[in-house]
Design a protein around this motif. Structure first.
Motif, PDB file in Angstrom:
ATOM      1  N   LEU A  73       5.191  12.010 -11.940  1.00 53.95           N
ATOM      2  CA  LEU A  73       5.032  12.275 -10.274  1.00 53.95           C
ATOM      3  C   LEU A  73       6.201  13.407 -10.007  1.00 53.95           C
ATOM      4  O   LEU A  73       6.265  14.006  -8.959  1.00 53.95           O
ATOM      5  N   VAL A  74       7.299  12.741 -10.316  1.00 52.40           N
ATOM      6  CA  VAL A  74       8.741  13.097  -9.853  1.00 52.40           C
ATOM      7  C   VAL A  74       8.895  14.915 -10.260  1.00 52.40           C
ATOM      8  O   VAL A  74       9.031  15.576  -9.282  1.00 52.40           O
ATOM      9  N   PRO A  75       8.969  15.229 -11.593  1.00 54.51           N
ATOM     10  CA  PRO A  75       9.225  16.623 -11.812  1.00 54.51           C
ATOM     11  C   PRO A  75       8.067  17.416 -11.377  1.00 54.51           C
ATOM     12  O   PRO A  75       8.440  18.416 -10.763  1.00 54.51           O
ATOM     13  N   VAL A  76       6.986  17.129 -11.441  1.00 49.34           N
ATOM     14  CA  VAL A  76       5.908  17.846 -11.143  1.00 49.34           C
ATOM     15  C   VAL A  76       5.735  17.952  -9.222  1.00 49.34           C
ATOM     16  O   VAL A  76       5.247  19.135  -8.961  1.00 49.34           O
ATOM     17  N   GLY A  77       6.086  16.980  -8.503  1.00 50.07           N
ATOM     18  CA  GLY A  77       5.979  17.254  -7.310  1.00 50.07           C
ATOM     19  C   GLY A  77       6.980  17.801  -6.822  1.00 50.07           C
ATOM     20  O   GLY A  77       6.768  18.941  -5.858  1.00 50.07           O
ATOM     21  N   ILE A  78       8.291  17.988  -7.333  1.00 58.33           N
ATOM     22  CA  ILE A  78       9.229  19.018  -7.016  1.00 58.33           C
ATOM     23  C   ILE A  78       8.884  20.243  -7.435  1.00 58.33           C
ATOM     24  O   ILE A  78       9.042  21.423  -6.716  1.00 58.33           O
ATOM     25  N   ALA A  79       8.365  20.414  -8.674  1.00 62.93           N
ATOM     26  CA  ALA A  79       8.029  21.811  -9.018  1.00 62.93           C
ATOM     27  C   ALA A  79       6.974  22.479  -8.206  1.00 62.93           C
ATOM     28  O   ALA A  79       7.092  23.733  -7.885  1.00 62.93           O
ATOM     29  N   TYR A  80       5.966  21.757  -7.840  1.00 57.88           N
ATOM     30  CA  TYR A  80       4.802  22.384  -7.188  1.00 57.88           C
ATOM     31  C   TYR A  80       5.277  22.657  -5.874  1.00 57.88           C
ATOM     32  O   TYR A  80       4.826  23.720  -5.135  1.00 57.88           O
TER      33      TYR A  80
ATOM     34  N   GLY B  26       7.754  17.813  -1.949  1.00 54.01           N
ATOM     35  CA  GLY B  26       6.805  17.398  -2.799  1.00 54.01           C
ATOM     36  C   GLY B  26       6.953  16.122  -3.279  1.00 54.01           C
ATOM     37  O   GLY B  26       5.768  15.478  -3.402  1.00 54.01           O
ATOM     38  N   LEU B  27       7.919  15.372  -3.070  1.00 55.72           N
ATOM     39  CA  LEU B  27       7.873  13.861  -3.532  1.00 55.72           C
ATOM     40  C   LEU B  27       7.340  13.205  -2.201  1.00 55.72           C
ATOM     41  O   LEU B  27       6.713  11.975  -2.243  1.00 55.72           O
ATOM     42  N   TYR B  28       7.796  13.869  -0.869  1.00 54.42           N
ATOM     43  CA  TYR B  28       7.240  13.206   0.303  1.00 54.42           C
ATOM     44  C   TYR B  28       5.760  13.311   0.041  1.00 54.42           C
ATOM     45  O   TYR B  28       4.759  12.425   0.508  1.00 54.42           O
ATOM     46  N   ALA B  29       5.015  14.418  -0.421  1.00 54.98           N
ATOM     47  CA  ALA B  29       3.378  14.625  -0.501  1.00 54.98           C
ATOM     48  C   ALA B  29       2.974  13.759  -1.712  1.00 54.98           C
ATOM     49  O   ALA B  29       1.940  13.697  -1.868  1.00 54.98           O
ATOM     50  N   THR B  30       3.895  13.261  -2.229  1.00 50.50           N
ATOM     51  CA  THR B  30       3.569  12.254  -3.629  1.00 50.50           C
ATOM     52  C   THR B  30       3.517  11.017  -2.971  1.00 50.50           C
ATOM     53  O   THR B  30       2.288  10.067  -3.252  1.00 50.50           O
ATOM     54  N   ILE B  31       4.300  10.268  -2.349  1.00 49.13           N
ATOM     55  CA  ILE B  31       4.463   9.025  -1.998  1.00 49.13           C
ATOM     56  C   ILE B  31       3.633   8.617  -0.707  1.00 49.13           C
ATOM     57  O   ILE B  31       2.475   7.820  -0.969  1.00 49.13           O
ATOM     58  N   VAL B  32       3.171   9.365   0.282  1.00 47.30           N
ATOM     59  CA  VAL B  32       2.303   8.920   1.331  1.00 47.30           C
ATOM     60  C   VAL B  32       0.912   9.157   0.936  1.00 47.30           C
ATOM     61  O   VAL B  32       0.074   8.273   1.030  1.00 47.30           O
ATOM     62  N   PRO B  33       0.413  10.071   0.241  1.00 45.03           N
ATOM     63  CA  PRO B  33      -0.818  10.134  -0.231  1.00 45.03           C
ATOM     64  C   PRO B  33      -1.341   9.403  -1.000  1.00 45.03           C
ATOM     65  O   PRO B  33      -2.490   8.806  -1.012  1.00 45.03           O
ATOM     66  N   LEU B  34      -0.597   8.820  -2.025  1.00 46.53           N
ATOM     67  CA  LEU B  34      -1.064   7.989  -3.097  1.00 46.53           C
ATOM     68  C   LEU B  34      -1.370   6.553  -2.244  1.00 46.53           C
ATOM     69  O   LEU B  34      -2.117   5.811  -2.509  1.00 46.53           O
ATOM     70  N   LEU B  35      -0.467   6.425  -0.966  1.00 48.24           N
ATOM     71  CA  LEU B  35      -0.666   5.032  -0.465  1.00 48.24           C
ATOM     72  C   LEU B  35      -2.088   5.082   0.332  1.00 48.24           C
ATOM     73  O   LEU B  35      -2.933   4.288   0.355  1.00 48.24           O
ATOM     74  N   VAL B  36      -2.134   6.288   1.080  1.00 43.06           N
ATOM     75  CA  VAL B  36      -3.408   6.428   1.907  1.00 43.06           C
ATOM     76  C   VAL B  36      -4.720   6.630   1.155  1.00 43.06           C
ATOM     77  O   VAL B  36      -5.748   5.845   1.294  1.00 43.06           O
ATOM     78  N   TYR B  37      -4.664   7.104  -0.139  1.00 42.76           N
ATOM     79  CA  TYR B  37      -5.671   7.082  -0.987  1.00 42.76           C
ATOM     80  C   TYR B  37      -6.189   5.883  -1.313  1.00 42.76           C
ATOM     81  O   TYR B  37      -7.412   5.326  -1.785  1.00 42.76           O
ATOM     82  N   ALA B  38      -5.125   5.004  -1.431  1.00 41.74           N
ATOM     83  CA  ALA B  38      -5.453   3.376  -1.959  1.00 41.74           C
ATOM     84  C   ALA B  38      -6.172   2.694  -1.068  1.00 41.74           C
ATOM     85  O   ALA B  38      -6.954   1.930  -1.408  1.00 41.74           O
TER      86      ALA B  38
END
Length: 561
Positions: free
Chosen positions: A24-31, A42-54
């Motif tokens: 999640l970390v390298p891919v989030g930053i790279a994208y 990209g990390l912010y867009a990783t943390i919050v959507p994962l919690l919301v999708y749950a």
């Protein structure tokens, strides 16, 4: 999920979440960087959507986050409008996420989860191949250690070639980037080996140990801001509204197309059916959350979801663990990645772009339906030449044209009776089939609507003109006709008059009841009379033979005697 949760799953979900974090970390930053915004978002867009999708997502193991298929779309909006200002870029990307989220939620509530199925497979391949090439071209300068001017892919490629020939390549940066890419591609087939993590960590360790940022001039990520994503409503100018709306809708279409395919695949594997409309609402909620918490648009990830599955994920708790682990990194270890070289991040994006490219199935399509392969190639060229947002518009236009072309000039034929074969068949396939004197059996293989109504009219009259005997009845084999619209109904009314003036009765066989109901509303059924409709072609032929003295011996009757 929690009501049916089994404690035996817990260790699997926790382990899968921790393994997932390494990707999640390298891919989030790279994208994020490929989308034109600072990597932290990209990390912010990783943390919050994962919690919301749950909370909202119907799929048990689907992983949400920034995706390579969206990077070119976001960049196409951000790059020309931001003017190089990171804060403007963040606001624009956040607003694109909000527009995309709102579009997905409205479409899900309206139960429009089927819309992405309107793009045929070759057109999807063409679009994604174009996106992959666009993303790959945008990352080549970072891989080689310099920057270029230009927004369009071809302009970037031209500038890149000029810079390489002018000797601007940074050798150390290129070596690190190519090495990272090679490790990722070599380990890609080993599902239980975190190849991307190994490559990125290796590049980071080498740069840090040899102090290549200071001594070798290698560009690095630097320290990440400390803290978690905060609520922030993105603000844009009035001039930004139209491109942001267009980009947001394009992101919504692509992200749901990707997410719905992944969702169906993993629903089959986990034997847990999902509702596509709920999937669309969940995707919309994730993008709304990303936009409101300083993130970028997200989609279902075709690279991280298989990692979660291979690591043993059972439920969305794995994604929650991954989100919490990334959040912990931002709070307690934000300097851990300060020596991560940008060329390694470019290698991560390039490897993902290569994974988007589809060649093998296009070869198969070329063999079986060559013109659809050329449509796919045209779509790819459109994305590369026009840009990602314009390219998806072109893809939709091509899809509509493809549909209308098939429906505008459908197959039609006259049917005859082939000895030894039950039923009535296409006389072009059965050239020895016999025709009943005075009777034309005409089959039309499409719905009857405005685009093909005149074609139907012309082909019916051609079939009458080509009959070897004077025609008394024309029977339409109507089973393939699934609908009739107003234009087609008016055409049928004219056809009835034309045929009647020539002494020919129009009849229908095997017409579906919903289509008959439409003829009722148009007044055509009453005009023709109930006797004009037959349940089968055989019944229609029998009705004709009963009404007219015709010399005809059916091969089945002859065998019976």
């Amino acid at each position: 999920m929690l009501r049916g949760y089994r404690m035996a799953w817990l260790r699997h979900d926790i382990l899968a979440g921790l393994v997932l974090t390494t990707m999640l970390v390298p891919v989030g930053i790279a994208y994020a960087q490929a989308s034109g915004v600072p990597g932290i978002h990209g990390l912010y867009a990783t943390i919050v959507p994962l919690l919301v999708y749950a909370l909202f997502g119907p799929s048990r193991i689907l992983v949400m986050g920034p995706d390579s298929s969206l990077a070119a779309l976001i960049l196409a909006v951000v790059l020309p409008l931001s003017g190089g200002d990171p804060q403007r870029a963040i606001a624009l990307a956040g607003m694109v996420a909000l527009v995309s989220g709102a579009a997905c939620i409205l479409a899900g509530i309206a139960r429009l989860g089927f819309v992405t199925e309107l793009l045929s497979k070759p057109i999807r391949y063409g679009y994604m191949n174009g996106i992959a090439l666009t993303v790959l071209i945008s990352q080549l300068p970072k891989l080689f250690g310099f920057s270029v001017e230009g927004e369009a892919p071809l302009a970037q490629l031209r500038s890149f070639a000029v810079a390489v020939m002018d000797g601007k390549t940074h050798g150390v940066t290129l070596t690190i980037g190519v090495g990272t890419l090679a490790v990722i591609l070599l380990l890609k087939g080993r599902r239980r080996v975190p190849g991307m993590l190994i490559a990125v960590v290796g590049a980071t360790v080498v740069v840090g140990a040899l102090d290549l940022a200071a001594r070798g001039g290698v560009a690095v990520l630097g320290g990440l801001p400390r803290g978690l994503p905060a609520f922030n409503l993105p603000w844009i100018t009035a001039a930004d509204i139209v491109p942001v709306l267009v980009g947001g809708c394009a992101v919504a279409l692509v992200s749901f197309a990707d997410t719905s395919v992944l969702s169906r695949v993993y629903a089959g594997r986990t034997r847990s059916p999902v509702d596509p409309n709920q999937e669309m609402v969940a995707l919309g909620a994730c993008n709304l959350a990303a936009g409101l918490f300083q993130g970028i648009p997200v989609s279902g990830s075709s690279s991280r979801t298989p990692v979660a599955e291979a690591a043993g994920a059972r439920t969305q708790l794995a994604g929650v663990v991954g989100a919490l682990a990334v959040a912990l990194l931002l709070v307690a270890a934000q300097d851990l990645l300060k020596n991560l070289p940008t060329s390694a991040l470019a290698a991560v994006v390039i490897a993902s772009a290569i994974g988007l490219i589809e060649i093998a199935d296009l070869r198969r399509i070329y063999r079986v339906q060559r013109w659809e392969c050329w449509l796919s190639i045209a779509c790819t060229a459109g994305v590369v030449l026009l840009g990602a947002v314009e390219g998806i518009g072109l893809a939709v236009v091509i899809a509509v044209i493809e549909f209308l072309w098939d429906a505008w000039r459908p197959y039609s034929t006259v049917l005859g009776r082939a000895d030894g074969v039950k039923g009535y068949h296409d006389i072009t396939r059965y050239p020895h089939a016999r025709l009943v004197p005075g009777l034309v059996l005409f089959r039309w293989d499409a719905p009857l609507f405005f685009a093909n109504a005149e074609q139907f009219h012309e082909r019916v009259l051609d079939a009458v003109a080509e009959s070897p005997t004077p025609v008394r009845w024309l029977v339409v084999a109507a089973e393939p006709m699934t609908s009739v619209d107003v234009t087609a109904a008016d055409m049928l009314a004219e056809l009835i008059e034309s045929l009647h003036a020539a002494g020919i009765a129009l009849r229908f066989a095997e017409m579906k009841d919903p289509v008959k109901d439409k003829l009722d509303r148009f007044g055509l059924r009453a005009r023709l009379g109930e006797a004009a409709f037959f349940p089968t072609l055989g019944a229609a032929v029998s009705g004709y033979l009963d009404a007219h003295a015709v010399e005809w011996v059916d091969w089945e009757d002859a065998e019976g005697r």
